[in-house]
Design an enzyme around this catalytic site. Sequence first.
Site, short mmCIF file in Angstrom:
data_model
loop_
_atom_site.label_atom_id
_atom_site.label_comp_id
_atom_site.label_asym_id
_atom_site.label_seq_id
_atom_site.Cartn_x
_atom_site.Cartn_y
_atom_site.Cartn_z
N ASP A 72 -21.72 24.84 -50.59
CA ASP A 72 -21.22 23.57 -50.06
C ASP A 72 -20.32 23.75 -48.84
O ASP A 72 -19.75 22.77 -48.33
CB ASP A 72 -20.43 22.82 -51.14
N ARG A 97 -15.95 25.25 -55.48
CA ARG A 97 -15.63 25.20 -54.04
C ARG A 97 -14.26 25.80 -53.71
O ARG A 97 -13.89 25.86 -52.53
CB ARG A 97 -15.70 23.75 -53.53
N ARG A 143 -11.77 12.74 -56.38
CA ARG A 143 -11.45 14.09 -55.91
C ARG A 143 -9.96 14.25 -55.59
O ARG A 143 -9.22 14.85 -56.35
CB ARG A 143 -12.31 14.43 -54.67
N HIS A 172 -16.09 10.44 -52.27
CA HIS A 172 -15.12 10.75 -51.20
C HIS A 172 -15.00 9.50 -50.33
O HIS A 172 -16.00 8.80 -50.12
CB HIS A 172 -15.64 11.87 -50.28
N CYS A 266 -19.55 14.53 -43.33
CA CYS A 266 -19.17 15.64 -44.21
C CYS A 266 -19.30 16.99 -43.51
O CYS A 266 -18.61 17.93 -43.85
CB CYS A 266 -20.06 15.67 -45.45
N1 ARG Z 1 -21.53 18.84 -52.67
C1 ARG Z 1 -20.31 18.55 -51.99
C2 ARG Z 1 -19.25 18.12 -52.99
O1 ARG Z 1 -19.58 17.45 -53.95
C3 ARG Z 1 -20.52 17.49 -50.95
C4 ARG Z 1 -19.31 17.22 -50.12
C5 ARG Z 1 -19.51 16.12 -49.13
N2 ARG Z 1 -18.44 16.03 -48.24
C6 ARG Z 1 -17.83 14.91 -47.85
N3 ARG Z 1 -16.96 14.99 -46.91
N4 ARG Z 1 -18.05 13.77 -48.42
O2 ARG Z 1 -18.10 18.45 -52.87
#
Ligand code: ARG
Length: 276
Positions: A72, A97, A143, A172, A266
Site C-alpha cells: 500500500d 502499513r 482511521r 479516509h 491517495c
Molecule cells: N489500502 C489502503 C488503506 O486501506 C488505501 C489507502 C488509500 N489512501 C487514501 N489516501 N485514501 O490504507
Amino acid sequence: MSSDPTRTARSRHYLMCRPTHFAVDYSINPWMDPTKPVDAGLAIAQWEQLRALFLELGHTVELIEPIPGLPDMVFAANGATVVDGKALVARFRHPERADEAPAYVDWFRAEGYPVVHRAEFTNEGEGDYLVVGERILAGTGFRTDRRAHAEAERVLGRPVVTLELVDPRYYHLDTALSVLSETEIAYYPGAFSAESLTTLQELYPDAVPATAEDAAVFGLNAISDGRRVVLPEAAVQLAEALRQRGFEPIGVDITELLKAGGSVKCCTLELRGAGE
Ligand code: ARG
C-alpha cells in the site's frame, strides 16, 4: 460552459511512490478483496500516466523509494501532512502499513525539513487531513484518531476542524471530500455524520455536492491546482459540475489501484513550503 478564465493554477510540489510492489494480499478496507486478481503491471502503467500528467501540468514530483512487503506504499498521501515546510508524519492504524512511517521520517530528514514530527496518535496523513486555505479539515471515524487532530493543530499551527466519517467505504476524508481551491470544496454528504454535515454546510455553503455514483468511483479522490482538477474519469457527473464552476476537470484511469481502495489523491502527497 467554458472554463472561467479567472481561475488560476499554481504549480505544486508532490511526493509519490511507484507501485513497484503493489498487491492486494490483505484487506483493511471494504474495497480490498485479496481473492480478486490484481495486475501489478497495469497499476504501474496507470500510476506512470498520472505522474506524467502532473509533470505535463507543470508540477514537481518527488519520489520516495517503494519498499518490498509494503504493497500500500503507493498511497503516499497517507505518509504525512506537510504545511509551511513542517512534516507531521503518519502513525498507521493497521500493522500491515506501520513500517511505511519510518520511511517517511527518513525521507523528510534526508530532504532537510526543519520540522519532522512523528505523530503520537493514529494519524493517516493527507488521507484524513485536507488543507483548505488557512484551515485544515480532519477526518476521523475509521482511521485517524480524534486526539490526533489536536496534535496536528499544535504541530502544524493551523486551525483543525474535525469531521466524522460514518460509511466504511469512505474510510479516509480524501475519499469523500476534495479540495478545489483555497475556499472551495466538493463532498459526498452520505459519508458524514449529521453533526459534521452541519459543520460543512456552515463553513462551505457553496460546496459542490457529489452524487453517490461519483463517490462510488472515488471521484472525490481528486487533486486540484486551483484550476485543473485531476480525478477518476468515471466520475462524469462531478466532472460536469466542476466544469460549470469554471474548473478544468481532467479524467484519468487509475482503476487498478481502486482494488486497494485508493485513487488519484491517495497517490499524491502535497509538499507545502513556507507561505504556500
Ligand atoms: N489500502 C489502503 C488503506 O486501506 C488505501 C489507502 C488509500 N489512501 C487514501 N489516501 N485514501 O490504507
